[in-house]
Design an enzyme around this catalytic site. Sequence first.
Site, short mmCIF file in Angstrom:
data_model
loop_
_atom_site.label_atom_id
_atom_site.label_comp_id
_atom_site.label_asym_id
_atom_site.label_seq_id
_atom_site.Cartn_x
_atom_site.Cartn_y
_atom_site.Cartn_z
N LEU A 177 0.81 -1.22 0.00
CA LEU A 177 0.00 0.00 0.00
C LEU A 177 0.84 1.27 0.00
CD1 LEU A 177 -2.72 -1.19 2.55
CD2 LEU A 177 -2.75 -1.33 0.04
N CYS A 178 2.12 1.14 -0.30
CA CYS A 178 3.04 2.27 -0.31
C CYS A 178 2.97 2.99 -1.66
CB CYS A 178 4.47 1.74 -0.07
SG CYS A 178 5.73 3.03 -0.09
#
Length: 175
Positions: free
Chosen positions: A54-55
């Site tokens: 989710l970066c």
Amino acid sequence: MTFRLIAAAAVFSAALVTGSQAGAGFRFNSIDGGMIDLGSFSGQPVLVVNTASLCGFSGQYDDLQTLQDTYGAQGLVVLAVPSNDFNQELADDAAVKEYCAANFDLTLPMTEITSVTGSAAHPFYLWLKKEYGFVPGWNFNKVLLGPDGDVVATWGSLTNPTSAAITSKIEPLLN
């Protein structure tokens, strides 16, 4: 030269480093089950990257796969180490594996979700901190191990995996 890390193998599921193989003495739990033994890559360069699904840097998964596709036949191994140390990883290993397969068609080896910072860090990362002063400051930090298992170079998140800064260090190490 002998390096030692004192860590509970049951907690960290890793081997102690001994002998001249430096970083090659560590084992990680594979996201596919079993173990990933860095020692099995002896004689090959290995790029170890702490990742997070989710970066904002997760697009680098494509570039990591490109490195593996471009240089894998010449010996390079790219190892993804998913970590939630910066609170940007999915809930479990199955979700990470599914996300990476669906969005990036990854074929490179990947560990289970693994801590890379602090006292709970995997022994490989504790060794990096102790011997090289390197601690990932965010997701997608990169560590290049040479064929002898020694650290060749490290890079932060902003350095793209396919950049000349990285490929110029990898290419001389290839077969």
